[in-house]
Design an enzyme around this catalytic site. Sequence first.
Site, mmCIF file in Angstrom:
data_model
loop_
_atom_site.group_PDB
_atom_site.id
_atom_site.type_symbol
_atom_site.label_atom_id
_atom_site.label_comp_id
_atom_site.label_asym_id
_atom_site.label_seq_id
_atom_site.Cartn_x
_atom_site.Cartn_y
_atom_site.Cartn_z
ATOM 1 N N ASP A 171 124.617 74.948 74.349
ATOM 2 C CA ASP A 171 123.299 75.590 74.416
ATOM 3 C C ASP A 171 123.477 77.057 74.789
ATOM 4 O O ASP A 171 124.454 77.422 75.439
ATOM 5 C CB ASP A 171 122.440 74.947 75.514
ATOM 6 C CG ASP A 171 121.985 73.539 75.161
ATOM 7 O OD1 ASP A 171 122.185 73.114 74.003
ATOM 8 O OD2 ASP A 171 121.433 72.870 76.060
ATOM 9 N N GLN A 191 120.259 82.857 69.589
ATOM 10 C CA GLN A 191 118.807 83.068 69.735
ATOM 11 C C GLN A 191 118.338 84.288 68.937
ATOM 12 O O GLN A 191 118.838 85.397 69.147
ATOM 13 C CB GLN A 191 118.491 83.289 71.216
ATOM 14 C CG GLN A 191 118.870 82.120 72.111
ATOM 15 C CD GLN A 191 119.160 82.548 73.539
ATOM 16 O OE1 GLN A 191 119.716 83.625 73.783
ATOM 17 N NE2 GLN A 191 118.806 81.714 74.496
ATOM 18 N N ARG A 219 123.742 76.726 65.628
ATOM 19 C CA ARG A 219 122.333 76.290 65.678
ATOM 20 C C ARG A 219 121.501 77.525 66.012
ATOM 21 O O ARG A 219 121.656 78.110 67.086
ATOM 22 C CB ARG A 219 122.168 75.226 66.771
ATOM 23 C CG ARG A 219 120.759 74.692 66.879
ATOM 24 C CD ARG A 219 120.687 73.582 67.910
ATOM 25 N NE ARG A 219 120.749 74.094 69.260
ATOM 26 C CZ ARG A 219 121.357 73.477 70.270
ATOM 27 N NH1 ARG A 219 122.002 72.354 70.098
ATOM 28 N NH2 ARG A 219 121.335 73.997 71.484
HETATM 29 P P1 FDA Z 1 107.303 78.443 67.687
HETATM 30 O O1 FDA Z 1 107.413 78.520 69.169
HETATM 31 O O2 FDA Z 1 106.879 79.664 66.948
HETATM 32 O O3 FDA Z 1 106.370 77.233 67.341
HETATM 33 C C1 FDA Z 1 106.021 76.898 66.001
HETATM 34 C C2 FDA Z 1 105.124 75.664 66.038
HETATM 35 O O4 FDA Z 1 105.909 74.548 66.508
HETATM 36 C C3 FDA Z 1 103.965 75.774 67.033
HETATM 37 O O5 FDA Z 1 102.848 76.366 66.439
HETATM 38 C C4 FDA Z 1 103.733 74.327 67.383
HETATM 39 O O6 FDA Z 1 102.998 73.678 66.374
HETATM 40 C C5 FDA Z 1 105.142 73.752 67.400
HETATM 41 N N1 FDA Z 1 105.742 73.822 68.739
HETATM 42 C C6 FDA Z 1 106.744 74.633 69.123
HETATM 43 N N2 FDA Z 1 107.081 74.402 70.415
HETATM 44 C C7 FDA Z 1 106.242 73.446 70.838
HETATM 45 C C8 FDA Z 1 106.083 72.779 72.074
HETATM 46 N N3 FDA Z 1 106.845 73.052 73.136
HETATM 47 N N4 FDA Z 1 105.103 71.825 72.160
HETATM 48 C C9 FDA Z 1 104.352 71.526 71.095
HETATM 49 N N5 FDA Z 1 104.459 72.117 69.897
HETATM 50 C C10 FDA Z 1 105.382 73.063 69.772
HETATM 51 N N6 FDA Z 1 116.333 77.675 73.139
HETATM 52 C C11 FDA Z 1 117.282 78.381 73.804
HETATM 53 O O7 FDA Z 1 117.003 79.455 74.326
HETATM 54 N N7 FDA Z 1 118.566 77.861 73.899
HETATM 55 C C12 FDA Z 1 118.935 76.690 73.323
HETATM 56 O O8 FDA Z 1 120.096 76.262 73.428
HETATM 57 C C13 FDA Z 1 117.941 75.977 72.576
HETATM 58 N N8 FDA Z 1 118.242 74.812 71.929
HETATM 59 C C14 FDA Z 1 117.325 74.237 71.090
HETATM 60 C C15 FDA Z 1 117.695 73.162 70.274
HETATM 61 C C16 FDA Z 1 116.798 72.649 69.352
HETATM 62 C C17 FDA Z 1 117.203 71.501 68.472
HETATM 63 C C18 FDA Z 1 115.476 73.208 69.263
HETATM 64 C C19 FDA Z 1 114.489 72.680 68.278
HETATM 65 C C20 FDA Z 1 115.102 74.244 70.083
HETATM 66 C C21 FDA Z 1 116.000 74.766 71.007
HETATM 67 N N9 FDA Z 1 115.637 75.830 71.829
HETATM 68 C C22 FDA Z 1 116.630 76.498 72.528
HETATM 69 C C23 FDA Z 1 114.217 76.231 71.980
HETATM 70 C C24 FDA Z 1 113.830 77.357 71.033
HETATM 71 O O9 FDA Z 1 114.424 78.568 71.448
HETATM 72 C C25 FDA Z 1 112.298 77.569 70.994
HETATM 73 O O10 FDA Z 1 111.853 77.937 72.280
HETATM 74 C C26 FDA Z 1 111.509 76.360 70.551
HETATM 75 O O11 FDA Z 1 112.144 75.668 69.509
HETATM 76 C C27 FDA Z 1 110.118 76.807 70.052
HETATM 77 O O12 FDA Z 1 110.243 77.664 68.957
HETATM 78 P P2 FDA Z 1 109.938 77.217 67.439
HETATM 79 O O13 FDA Z 1 110.997 77.775 66.572
HETATM 80 O O14 FDA Z 1 109.785 75.756 67.375
HETATM 81 O O15 FDA Z 1 108.651 77.998 66.993
#
Ligand code: FDA
Length: 304
Positions: A127, A156, A177
């Site tokens: 991570d 990130q 990732r």
């Molecule tokens: P965004 O936040 O723009 O959300 C897009 C849409 O997704 C929202 O409109 C909503 O519908 C849905 N959504 C997103 N988050 C949601 C929530 N919490 N609850 C409900 N709905 C939600 N970060 C990091 O700093 N270090 C890491 O090692 C990781 N590892 C990691 C692994 C995996 C498999 C994932 C999916 C994510 C991470 N993250 C992470 C977290 C990542 O940085 C980020 O904060 C979240 O994925 C939210 O961003 P999105 O890309 O989903 O889009």
Amino acid sequence: MLRDALLWASTNPTLAHKLPRYRFVKRATKRFMPGEELGDALEEAEKLAALDIASAITQLGENLNSLNEADGVLDHYLGALQEIEGRGLDTEISVKPTQLGLDFGADEAGRRLAALCAATESLVWVDMEGSAYVDATLDIFRRVKEEHGNVGLCLQSYLYRTPDDLEALLDLEPAIRLVKGAYAEPASIAFPRKPDVDRSFVQLAHTLLRARSRGRVGRPVFGTHDPQMIGEANRIAHELGLDKGRYEFGMLFGIQSAEQRRLARAGHAVRVQVSYGSAWFPWYMRRLAERPANLWFVAKQLVG
Ligand code: FDA
């Protein structure tokens, strides 16, 4: 504002001590984790496998007070890897460098990471935590990757530095990732506005997929729930002539579950990350910060 307040709360030790004692807060975590035990996560992994969705598990917990605790984390994951093999699951582990002892030096975390890689043939994901840890995390990733092919790294898109970091890593043919980033970072080092974070994500997705098409990236994984990012990754892959099996989507347990199933049914490689453990407070606050509307769910548990 609410996002900032929740991210502040995620680092507050007093809240971390007090809030988890309330039963309604604990009930609300069910939205994002099936339970606190390894067995809870593996049962969920079995349910996902039945839907053709692979999994990754992560034991919650961050900075440690002693290296004994880091050894405890290592032992836990070594046991988890045996359990995964015993159950015949396509489940990987995803670990935080600070849980492996990064605050006590890169050597400490690197040694434990290498031990995990040596214990399994499947990929061990690293991570990415707050920006203060990026240099040291890249350092241990490089070192361990020299000895073990089965280590992958999270990058990130909100950090200005990430395009350079990715470019510098490509010679290693890494598994990457890509995520947007979940920590509170100053505007001096990270894009403060979502459109910029998204634009950066798409540019990095392009770099990753182009590198994949030239054999320079082992496994590109897009860790996002954002339909726009998913659409862009698919569009770029299509333009580059990459078929669905050559890149993956990663999502978190409990978020966009219908989309997870839809992508898997459409033949995409999907891996869902399932968290468990008792030290869930900072992680849970970051999930709330990503979508403050989730606070309504917490409020419902208070009255429900
Ligand atoms: P965004 O936040 O723009 O959300 C897009 C849409 O997704 C929202 O409109 C909503 O519908 C849905 N959504 C997103 N988050 C949601 C929530 N919490 N609850 C409900 N709905 C939600 N970060 C990091 O700093 N270090 C890491 O090692 C990781 N590892 C990691 C692994 C995996 C498999 C994932 C999916 C994510 C991470 N993250 C992470 C977290 C990542 O940085 C980020 O904060 C979240 O994925 C939210 O961003 P999105 O890309 O989903 O889009």
